[in-house]
Structures are given as structure tokens and as C-alpha cells.
Design a protein around this motif. Structure first.
Motif, PDB file in Angstrom:
ATOM      1  N   GLU A  58       0.661  -1.247  -0.035  1.00 15.02           N
ATOM      2  CA  GLU A  58      -0.198   0.001   0.398  1.00 15.02           C
ATOM      3  C   GLU A  58       1.087   1.276   0.014  1.00 15.02           C
ATOM      4  O   GLU A  58      -0.131   2.785  -0.344  1.00 15.02           O
ATOM      5  CB  GLU A  58      -1.325   0.073   1.093  1.00 15.02           C
ATOM      6  CG  GLU A  58      -2.311  -0.780   1.380  1.00 15.02           C
ATOM      7  CD  GLU A  58      -2.794  -0.874   2.628  1.00 15.02           C
ATOM      8  OE1 GLU A  58      -3.924  -1.167   2.454  1.00 15.02           O
ATOM      9  OE2 GLU A  58      -2.578  -0.678   3.822  1.00 15.02           O
ATOM     10  N   LEU A  59       2.098   1.367   0.274  1.00 15.29           N
ATOM     11  CA  LEU A  59       2.947   2.561   0.805  1.00 15.29           C
ATOM     12  C   LEU A  59       3.731   2.829  -0.782  1.00 15.29           C
ATOM     13  O   LEU A  59       3.959   3.864  -1.332  1.00 15.29           O
ATOM     14  CB  LEU A  59       3.996   2.008   1.785  1.00 15.29           C
ATOM     15  CG  LEU A  59       3.532   2.371   2.569  1.00 15.29           C
ATOM     16  CD1 LEU A  59       5.159   1.660   4.169  1.00 15.29           C
ATOM     17  CD2 LEU A  59       2.795   2.570   4.072  1.00 15.29           C
ATOM     18  N   GLU A  60       3.608   2.547  -1.358  1.00 16.17           N
ATOM     19  CA  GLU A  60       4.448   2.574  -3.187  1.00 16.17           C
ATOM     20  C   GLU A  60       4.072   3.153  -3.834  1.00 16.17           C
ATOM     21  O   GLU A  60       4.528   4.093  -4.212  1.00 16.17           O
ATOM     22  CB  GLU A  60       4.583   0.936  -3.612  1.00 16.17           C
ATOM     23  CG  GLU A  60       4.373   0.576  -4.603  1.00 16.17           C
ATOM     24  CD  GLU A  60       6.506   0.192  -4.691  1.00 16.17           C
ATOM     25  OE1 GLU A  60       7.237   1.193  -5.992  1.00 16.17           O
ATOM     26  OE2 GLU A  60       7.289   0.622  -3.854  1.00 16.17           O
ATOM     27  N   MET A  61       2.631   3.153  -3.929  1.00 10.31           N
ATOM     28  CA  MET A  61       2.814   4.870  -4.470  1.00 10.31           C
ATOM     29  C   MET A  61       1.759   5.713  -4.284  1.00 10.31           C
ATOM     30  O   MET A  61       0.857   6.159  -4.551  1.00 10.31           O
ATOM     31  CB  MET A  61       1.659   3.990  -5.338  1.00 10.31           C
ATOM     32  CG  MET A  61       2.022   3.461  -6.869  1.00 10.31           C
ATOM     33  SD  MET A  61       0.906   2.700  -8.572  1.00 10.31           S
ATOM     34  CE  MET A  61       0.310   1.655  -7.466  1.00 10.31           C
ATOM     35  N   LEU A  62       1.790   5.048  -2.814  1.00 10.23           N
ATOM     36  CA  LEU A  62       1.478   6.494  -1.788  1.00 10.23           C
ATOM     37  C   LEU A  62       2.311   7.805  -1.430  1.00 10.23           C
ATOM     38  O   LEU A  62       3.728   7.942  -1.593  1.00 10.23           O
ATOM     39  CB  LEU A  62       1.968   5.825   0.143  1.00 10.23           C
ATOM     40  CG  LEU A  62       0.808   6.786   0.856  1.00 10.23           C
ATOM     41  CD1 LEU A  62       0.359   5.343   1.521  1.00 10.23           C
ATOM     42  CD2 LEU A  62       1.214   7.752   1.574  1.00 10.23           C
ATOM     43  N   GLY A  63       1.424   9.340  -2.236  1.00  9.30           N
ATOM     44  CA  GLY A  63       1.878  10.158  -1.347  1.00  9.30           C
ATOM     45  C   GLY A  63       1.181  11.206  -1.493  1.00  9.30           C
ATOM     46  O   GLY A  63      -0.123  11.337  -1.615  1.00  9.30           O
ATOM     47  N   MET A  64       1.131  12.075  -0.235  1.00  9.77           N
ATOM     48  CA  MET A  64       0.517  13.178   0.194  1.00  9.77           C
ATOM     49  C   MET A  64       1.049  14.502   0.581  1.00  9.77           C
ATOM     50  O   MET A  64       2.510  14.684   0.960  1.00  9.77           O
ATOM     51  CB  MET A  64       0.755  12.936   2.357  1.00  9.77           C
ATOM     52  CG  MET A  64      -0.544  13.869   2.587  1.00  9.77           C
ATOM     53  SD  MET A  64      -1.527  13.315   4.642  1.00  9.77           S
ATOM     54  CE  MET A  64      -0.560  14.630   5.088  1.00  9.77           C
ATOM     55  N   PRO A  65       0.560  15.267   0.021  1.00 13.21           N
ATOM     56  CA  PRO A  65       1.106  17.129  -0.010  1.00 13.21           C
ATOM     57  C   PRO A  65       2.103  17.748   0.397  1.00 13.21           C
ATOM     58  O   PRO A  65       0.633  17.263   2.199  1.00 13.21           O
ATOM     59  CB  PRO A  65       0.457  18.043  -1.277  1.00 13.21           C
ATOM     60  CG  PRO A  65      -0.826  16.400  -1.683  1.00 13.21           C
ATOM     61  CD  PRO A  65      -0.692  15.519  -0.816  1.00 13.21           C
ATOM     62  N   CYS A  66       2.574  18.085   1.272  1.00  8.71           N
ATOM     63  CA  CYS A  66       3.519  18.485   2.345  1.00  8.71           C
ATOM     64  C   CYS A  66       4.517  19.417   2.445  1.00  8.71           C
ATOM     65  O   CYS A  66       5.081  19.858   3.253  1.00  8.71           O
ATOM     66  CB  CYS A  66       3.930  17.457   3.172  1.00  8.71           C
ATOM     67  SG  CYS A  66       5.774  16.149   2.413  1.00  8.71           S
ATOM     68  N   ARG A  77       6.013  10.618   0.713  1.00  9.30           N
ATOM     69  CA  ARG A  77       5.944   8.794  -0.049  1.00  9.30           C
ATOM     70  C   ARG A  77       5.660   8.552   1.793  1.00  9.30           C
ATOM     71  O   ARG A  77       6.229   7.924   2.307  1.00  9.30           O
ATOM     72  CB  ARG A  77       7.327   8.448  -0.233  1.00  9.30           C
ATOM     73  CG  ARG A  77       7.354   9.193  -1.466  1.00  9.30           C
ATOM     74  CD  ARG A  77       8.215   8.485  -2.825  1.00  9.30           C
ATOM     75  NE  ARG A  77      10.003   8.191  -2.502  1.00  9.30           N
ATOM     76  CZ  ARG A  77      10.843   8.722  -2.686  1.00  9.30           C
ATOM     77  NH1 ARG A  77      11.142   7.929  -4.548  1.00  9.30           N
ATOM     78  NH2 ARG A  77      12.174   8.762  -2.445  1.00  9.30           N
ATOM     79  N   GLY A  78       5.164   7.447   1.171  1.00 11.16           N
ATOM     80  CA  GLY A  78       5.197   6.083   2.334  1.00 11.16           C
ATOM     81  C   GLY A  78       5.697   6.062   3.184  1.00 11.16           C
ATOM     82  O   GLY A  78       5.994   5.524   4.559  1.00 11.16           O
ATOM     83  N   ASP A  79       6.812   5.980   3.173  1.00 17.56           N
ATOM     84  CA  ASP A  79       7.878   5.083   3.876  1.00 17.56           C
ATOM     85  C   ASP A  79       8.650   6.524   4.551  1.00 17.56           C
ATOM     86  O   ASP A  79       9.648   6.810   5.884  1.00 17.56           O
ATOM     87  CB  ASP A  79       9.903   4.673   3.668  1.00 17.56           C
ATOM     88  CG  ASP A  79      10.071   5.309   2.158  1.00 17.56           C
ATOM     89  OD1 ASP A  79       9.620   6.677   1.812  1.00 17.56           O
ATOM     90  OD2 ASP A  79      11.182   4.961   1.838  1.00 17.56           O
ATOM     91  N   GLY A  80       8.364   7.951   4.074  1.00 24.63           N
ATOM     92  CA  GLY A  80       8.441   9.075   5.089  1.00 24.63           C
ATOM     93  C   GLY A  80       9.710   9.993   4.184  1.00 24.63           C
ATOM     94  O   GLY A  80      10.009  10.421   5.104  1.00 24.63           O
ATOM     95  N   THR A  81      10.350   9.186   3.683  1.00 23.66           N
ATOM     96  CA  THR A  81      11.146   9.921   2.159  1.00 23.66           C
ATOM     97  C   THR A  81       9.963  11.073   1.614  1.00 23.66           C
ATOM     98  O   THR A  81       8.716  10.792   1.560  1.00 23.66           O
ATOM     99  CB  THR A  81      12.245   9.495   1.541  1.00 23.66           C
ATOM    100  OG1 THR A  81      11.703   8.760   0.723  1.00 23.66           O
ATOM    101  CG2 THR A  81      13.164   8.403   2.385  1.00 23.66           C
ATOM    102  N   LEU A  82      10.844  12.148   0.863  1.00 22.17           N
ATOM    103  CA  LEU A  82      10.115  13.175   0.284  1.00 22.17           C
ATOM    104  C   LEU A  82      10.293  13.308  -1.121  1.00 22.17           C
ATOM    105  O   LEU A  82      11.626  12.308  -1.973  1.00 22.17           O
ATOM    106  CB  LEU A  82      10.851  14.382   0.583  1.00 22.17           C
ATOM    107  CG  LEU A  82      10.818  14.958   2.430  1.00 22.17           C
ATOM    108  CD1 LEU A  82      11.306  16.575   2.065  1.00 22.17           C
ATOM    109  CD2 LEU A  82       9.047  15.505   2.290  1.00 22.17           C
ATOM    110  N   ALA A  83       9.286  13.458  -2.150  1.00 24.00           N
ATOM    111  CA  ALA A  83       9.257  13.076  -3.415  1.00 24.00           C
ATOM    112  C   ALA A  83       8.869  14.768  -4.555  1.00 24.00           C
ATOM    113  O   ALA A  83       8.151  14.957  -4.081  1.00 24.00           O
ATOM    114  CB  ALA A  83       9.053  11.509  -3.272  1.00 24.00           C
TER     115      ALA A  83
END
Length: 231
Positions: A58-66, A77-83
């Protein structure tokens, strides 16, 4: 002609009478006061419920605007890194489009404007790491990402995301690690909500029976002229 006028008047009078009768019969409220809602359903509206924790695939394509206001696009991203760094006029549009439409040349190579489900790209090298020292042994250093934690949990409740750094098959640390990531978003406080920043708050808790030394470090690649690499 006179008969037609008489018929028209009769029709108008009949229409007015019908409208008046309909208004008398109609309820003064379109929505009934008693909606026959159960007490259990009403109570459920104020209950906290269960948090959704995303893990594994579920984390693979997850991204939340921040990204901060007027500070450019940035995703967590789902693992806490930025993209999806969009901070230097690098407009990598992710909207709809045909495969043969224009593409962008990026540090990761040619990027199509056509939306494709994929892990958000993080072409700027960035991250955080933790060093944990327990007892007389050397400190254990791990990057706070999917590289060193194989059971990460992500709770996305905008505007705050929480990342739980946990392990499943890899050796566990004598601490629990949690990150809260957000850009300022304070109701009725426009000034502080406009701070152009993304904030990471790490909470580390010692779960062992002995003292533990903790160090946190972060790094961020200089993105100046990054798109010119290899040219």
C-alpha cells in the motif's frame, strides 16, 4: 376569439386553485424533522473510529502533499522520504495526457506528462538516519526509510502524516520511532500557516530496561543545476 379568452381565464383560475391546494397539502419542511435515525447511528457520528494504517504494498504509490504555501510542490512518500520536488520551475505535470504528448527532461531522464501510477520520484537525494547505542556495543545506524525498516506504517490524516518505523523480519531496535510530517496549517492564523516549510517531528521512545543514546541526522542534496547532470 371571446371563447378563447374565456378558456384562457378559466385555465389560469384553475391553475391558481390547483397551486393553492398543493401548497396547503405540502409539508412546510422538505426534510422531515423525525428522520427515524437510530441512536446507535447518531452516536457513531462522534466516535473516533479506527485509524487506517497503510503498510507493505500500500505504501508503494502513496504520496501526501506537504509543501508550504507558495513554496512549490512536495510529496511525502509512504516510507517518510520526500518526492515530487517541484521547487525550481521544474513543472513535472502528473495530469492526464496521451503517450505521445510532450515530455520533460529531468535528472531522472525523460518524464512523460501522462499520469502513470508509480512510486513518486525523488530525484533529489534526501533523508534522515538514526543512530542507537545501547550498552557497551557500537551504535546501530539505520536510515529512516524502507531500506532499513521492513514494516513501516503510514497514517495519512491531512494536513498531518504519521510514519511508524517498525521492523518485521529485520532485527528490532530497543526504541520505537515515529515521525509527524506537515506544513503549517493553522485555522484563523494566516501568517503562521504561510511559513514556507515542511516540518518533521520525530518521537523516539526507549522500550528497553537500560539507558540508550540516540542521534538523529538528516541530509539534503543541493538541487542547483541538478537537471544539467550528464549534459
Amino acid at each position: 376569439m371571446r371563447n378563447m379568452r374565456t378558456m384562457a381565464v378559466v385555465w389560469m383560475v384553475a391553475s391558481v386553485i390547483s397551486l393553492a391546494e398543493a401548497q396547503e397539502k405540502a409539508s412546510p419542511h422538505y426534510v422531515p424533522a423525525d428522520k427515524h435515525l437510530s441512536a446507535e447511528w447518531m452516536t457513531s457520528l462522534t466516535e473516533s473510529g479506527t485509524q487506517k494504517i497503510y503498510r507493505d504494498a500500500e505504501l508503494e504509490m502513496l504520496g501526501m502533499p506537504c509543501g508550504g504555501i507558495a513554496a512549490g510542490q512536495l510529496y511525502l512518500r509512504g516510507d517518510g522520504t520526500l518526492a515530487w520536488w517541484w521547487i525550481a520551475n521544474n513543472a513535472y505535470n502528473t495530469g492526464y495526457g496521451a503517450e505521445n504528448t510532450s515530455c520533460f527532461n529531468t535528472a531522472l531522464g525523460e518524464y512523460s506528462v501522462c499520469y502513470k501510477p508509480a512510486r513518486p520520484a525523488g530525484y533529489i537525494d534526501q533523508g534522515f538516519a538514526i543512530a542507537v547505542k545501547s550498552g557497551e556495543g557500537p551504535a546501530v545506524v539505520k536510515t529512516l526509510s524502507r531500506d532499513d525498516f521492513d514494516n513501516i506504517g503510514f497514517i495519512g490524516e491531512y494536513p498531518i502524516a504519521k510514519v511508524l518505523y517498525e521492523t518485521k523480519d529485520k532485527p528490532a531496535l530497543p526504541v520505537t520511532i515515529e515521525a509527524a510530517v506537515f506544513s503549517p496549517f493553522i485555522p484563523l492564523n494566516a501568517k503562521d500557516s504561510a511559513i514556507p516549510a515542511t516540518i518533521f517531528v520525530y518521537t523516539v521512545k526507549n522500550t528497553s530496561q537500560q539507558p540508550v543514546e540516540i542521534s538523529l541526522a538528516g541530509w539534503l542534496q543541493n538541487p542547483v543545476c541538478l537537471d544539467l547532470l550528464g549534459k
